[in-house]
Enzyme design. Structure first.
Site, PDB file in Angstrom:
ATOM      1  CD  GLN A 192      -2.840  -1.416   0.107  1.00 41.92           C
ATOM      2  OE1 GLN A 192      -3.329  -0.231  -0.144  1.00 41.92           O
ATOM      3  NE2 GLN A 192      -2.790  -2.507  -0.405  1.00 41.92           N
ATOM      4  NE  ARG A 216     -11.190  -1.047  32.414  1.00 46.87           N
ATOM      5  CZ  ARG A 216     -11.487  -0.547  31.230  1.00 46.87           C
ATOM      6  NH1 ARG A 216     -12.764  -0.952  30.895  1.00 46.87           N
ATOM      7  NH2 ARG A 216     -10.856   0.087  30.384  1.00 46.87           N
TER       8      ARG A 216
END
Length: 438
Positions: free
Chosen positions: A147, A205
């Site tokens: 790309q 978390r």
């Protein structure tokens, strides 16, 4: 160090560029891909950079200057220097429908495939353009679709991927980056009133260092063998991913990405095979770099020139950092006029051979060419620009000078180009110092 990991993908791309669920096809090995018996030579690996002229987000984005270099130039430099794309024959290609993009590609040493209008539409997919390229190049066995919008790509990434395909027998390899991001479900009116966690337990978390994160395609490159592409896939067969370093994973889609990408490229980009050295001397052309090239003549026939205070500050900052700044001109301009600028720089005028003169300065200071920077804007500066370790030109420099440099300023001559180039030098010297400390 870059890490390379391998894993099976859960989706593939079909000819229209949409993900198809289910397992990719199991492919028959054939001799073109280097898997069969009786193969006499290694498969032909070609790099292909798709660069259509009709970008909707940023007009002619692929050749817009990023950190002083056309955007596409960053990946072309990495591809060419990797040495993996058919070593005996340069097989780094740009597929484009635009004359300006073609010219830039050739300046960097790439070959050009002029794509047809049929695969240059807004609705055309990358796969459409790649298949067209293969139809014209029967010699190609493997395509590395790189790309143009990934300016922090390094040759080592491409070398490792080529090894995975050639030595380990993968049919396709694509780039990914590791991210530590928590995902939540989208709230849809009338369907879902509350959001739900998708990849975490909110009650527990994890800390970043306790979580491996997730792998995401970053779009830098997709390598695939011919027989896979001809079946309509860029990902399939025996698949693997290549994990790029997070700081090398840069993608540009809209204008807001540009300033962030410039800073990332200056710190983490690939600047060529030669290692950067600390700059000790900057030589700057007077007419068109320090000044805007305009000369005013007073009633008593004395020259009057003007310069930008920003440039004077840039020169002062360079000198304070230990970089000698010297001025040069092929014109027999008045030294008295130049001395009145009070820049406290050694200068030489009426120089017919700038390269020879700069070489004398270099030897006098005991420097190698890599320790010299040059800011020029004219044909007479070309040889100096090609020889030094760091070269630049103002935005309004002649085309010959711009083709010879590694950095093209956004500012015009006499309008801040020296200050801008000074900032570029400081950033690169920071990069040099950081690499020396590692």
């Amino acid at each position: 160090m870059d890490s390379v990991e391998k894993g099976a993908a859960t989706s593939v791309s079909n000819p229209r560029g949409r993900p198809s669920r289910g397992r990719p096809p199991k492919l028959q090995r054939n001799s073109r891909g280097g898997q069969g018996r009786g193969v006499e030579k290694p498969p032909h690996l070609a790099a292909l950079i798709l660069a259509r002229g009709g970008s909707k987000g940023i007009p002619l984005k692929n050749i817009k200057h990023l950190a002083g270099v056309p955007l596409i130039g960053w990946v072309l430099r990495a591809a060419l220097d990797s040495g993996v794309f058919q070593r005996c024959l340069n097989s780094v290609w740009v597929s484009t429908d635009h004359d300006e993009i073609e010219n830039v590609a050739k300046q960097f040493g790439a070959q050009v495939h002029r794509r047809s209008s049929e695969v240059s539409k807004d609705s055309s997919t990358s796969l459409d353009a790649i298949i067209e390229f293969l139809n014209y190049h029967n010699e190609v066995d493997i395509v590395g679709n790189i790309q143009a919008t990934s300016p922090c790509l390094h040759p080592t990434d491409l070398q490792k991927v080529a090894e995975m395909i050639r030595e380990e027998g993968y049919d396709s390899v694509f780039s990914v980056v590791r991210r530590h991001q928590f995902r939540w479900s989208e709230i849809q009116k009338g369907v879902r009133e509350v959001t739900e966690p998708l990849n975490l337990n909110p009650a527990k978390r994890p800390r970043r260092q306790d979580w491996d994160g997730e792998l995401y395609e970053n779009g830098s490159f997709y390598f695939a063998k011919r027989h896979l592409i001809e079946m309509g896939y860029l990902q399939g067969g025996k698949m693997a991913y290549y994990e790029m370093r997070a700081e090398h994973s840069v993608d540009i889609d809209v204008d807001i990405d540009w300033p962030i990408a410039e800073q990332r490229v200056l710190r983490y980009g690939y600047f060529g095979k030669e290692k950067l050295k600390e700059i000790k001397l900057l030589v700057c052309n007077i007419d068109g770099c320090l000044t805007n090239g305009h000369i005013y003549v007073s009633g008593d026939q004395k020259e009057i020139i003007s310069y930008d205070v920003k440039d004077a500050i840039g020169i002062s900052l360079l000198k304070k950092s230990g970089i000698e700044v010297r001025l040069i001109s092929e014109r027999a301009c008045s030294k008295q006029t130049l001395s009145s600028l009070k820049l406290d720089c050694k200068m030489e005028v009426n120089v017919s051979d700038k390269l020879a003169f700069v070489d004398e300065w270099r030897k006098e200071m005991g420097l190698c060419w890599k320790e010299v920077a040059y800011l020029g804007n004219e044909v007479s500066d070309e040889e100096c620009l090609k020889r030094v370790g760091l070269s630049g030109s103002p935005a309004d420099a002649c085309s010959t000078a711009q083709k010879a440099v590694g950095y093209i300023c956004k500012c015009n001559g006499g309008r801040g180009a020296i200050r801008e180039f000074a900032e570029h030098i400081f950033l690169l010297m920071e990069k040099v110092n950081n690499s020396c400390q590692k």
